[in-house]
Design a protein around this motif. Structure first.
Motif, PDB file in Angstrom:
ATOM      1  N   GLN A  58       0.829  -1.209   0.000  1.00  0.00           N
ATOM      2  CA  GLN A  58       0.000   0.000   0.000  1.00  0.00           C
ATOM      3  C   GLN A  58       0.864   1.260   0.000  1.00  0.00           C
ATOM      4  OE1 GLN A  58      -3.238  -0.539  -0.225  1.00  0.00           O
ATOM      5  NE2 GLN A  58      -3.007  -2.748   0.061  1.00  0.00           N
ATOM      6  N   GLY A  62      -2.003   3.767   1.543  1.00  0.00           N
ATOM      7  CA  GLY A  62      -2.826   3.179   2.586  1.00  0.00           C
ATOM      8  C   GLY A  62      -2.097   2.952   3.895  1.00  0.00           C
ATOM      9  N   ASP A 118      -7.529   4.122   3.370  1.00  0.00           N
ATOM     10  CA  ASP A 118      -7.077   4.798   2.161  1.00  0.00           C
ATOM     11  C   ASP A 118      -6.919   6.283   2.484  1.00  0.00           C
ATOM     12  OD1 ASP A 118      -7.090   6.249  -0.360  1.00  0.00           O
ATOM     13  OD2 ASP A 118      -7.660   4.350  -1.300  1.00  0.00           O
TER      14      ASP A 118
END
Length: 281
Positions: A58, A62, A118
């Motif tokens: 990520q 993220g 996110d």
């Protein structure tokens, strides 16, 4: 010498991808001042290693938070990894009940929670699964196979000085590329030890573990421990509680003590500091 990193790689002829994490300084900073027993440090190390392996996927977008909640002596393991691969974590356990035992008995029944935030959209995604497996490594491997919908192999190692984690994922076309490839590389991956990761560069380590496989190695990501002492944030929280409530705590306890378990920080405020805190607002 790079000692705190996560390395992504791909076996080009096999359709198998992998990630390798090794931490020393960042891991030691996370443990500093906590005095965890060896078994607890190892469990938190395994949780942190997987957290970084997930966070590397990520990178830049993220935040990944991993929580293991148990009914045994180990009540909670938490590891958090930001999009910049800044980590923090903690373990909560019953000190008088932690005796030498296998991981399953230390954890008992419980659940694994994986939360992805996110940072661009603000959306959060959470997976909750029961603890299935005899070791934390098996529990995590089962989760990965279920969540990623691909076969996963995980090797985790940790002590008070260092941790490492190796994750392999079998992509859909792997068997058609080489029917024996997955068995071959997972057999080699199982030989990885913590000691051989301590003073090795990631590329040298990977070629040592997989000497005959053609690999594409991607950019190396640095990992840092980040849990700063932030007194101003705590003061803002106290102002949010209100003068009346804070002064009631002060009258009862003689001082106001705020404990940040995640960062292992303690904030103490006496009567004069509380008076100044509210005098300015």
């Amino acid at each position: 010498m790079q000692t705190d990193y996560v390395q992504r790689f791909l076996f080009e002829d096999l359709d198998i991808r992998g990630r390798l994490v090794c931490l020393t300084d960042a891991w030691q900073r996370m443990l500093d001042g906590r005095d965890y027993p060896q078994d607890i440090a190892a469990l938190l190390g395994h949780t942190t290693a997987l957290n970084v392996l997930l966070g590397a996927n990520q990178k830049g977008s993220g935040r990944v938070t991993l929580q293991v909640q148990g009914s045994g002596p180990v009540k909670l393991l938490v590891a958090d990894c930001t999009p910049e691969l800044q980590i923090r974590g903690m373990a909560h356990y019953e000190k008088d009940k932690v005796n030498p035992a296998d991981e399953r008995n230390l954890l008992g029944d419980g659940r694994l929670s994986v939360t992805l935030e996110d940072v661009k959209s603000g959306q959060m995604y959470q997976s909750l699964v029961p603890l299935e497996g005899e070791t934390l490594e098996q529990i995590f491997e089962h989760y990965l196979s279920q969540s990623e919908q691909v076969s996963a192999f995980l090797r985790l190692r940790a002590d008070e000085d260092a941790l490492c984690g190796l994750l392999l994922e079998k992509l859909p076309g792997a068997d058609s590329r080489d029917p024996d490839g997955w068995n071959r590389v997972t057999h080699l991956a199982a030989t990885l030890t913590l000691d051989e990761t301590r003073d090795a560069q990631p590329y040298d380590l990977l070629t040592r573990v997989f000497p005959e496989e053609l690999m594409r190695v991607f950019r190396l990501y640095a990992v840092q421990y980040h849990c700063p002492y932030d007194e101003q944030k705590v003061k803002e929280m106290l102002r949010g509680l209100g003068r009346k409530e804070v002064e009631a705590i002060l009258a009862e306890q003689g001082e106001v003590v705020i404990r940040n378990e995640m960062c292992n920080h303690e904030y103490r405020f006496g009567a004069e500091e509380i008076a100044r805190l509210f005098a300015s607002h």
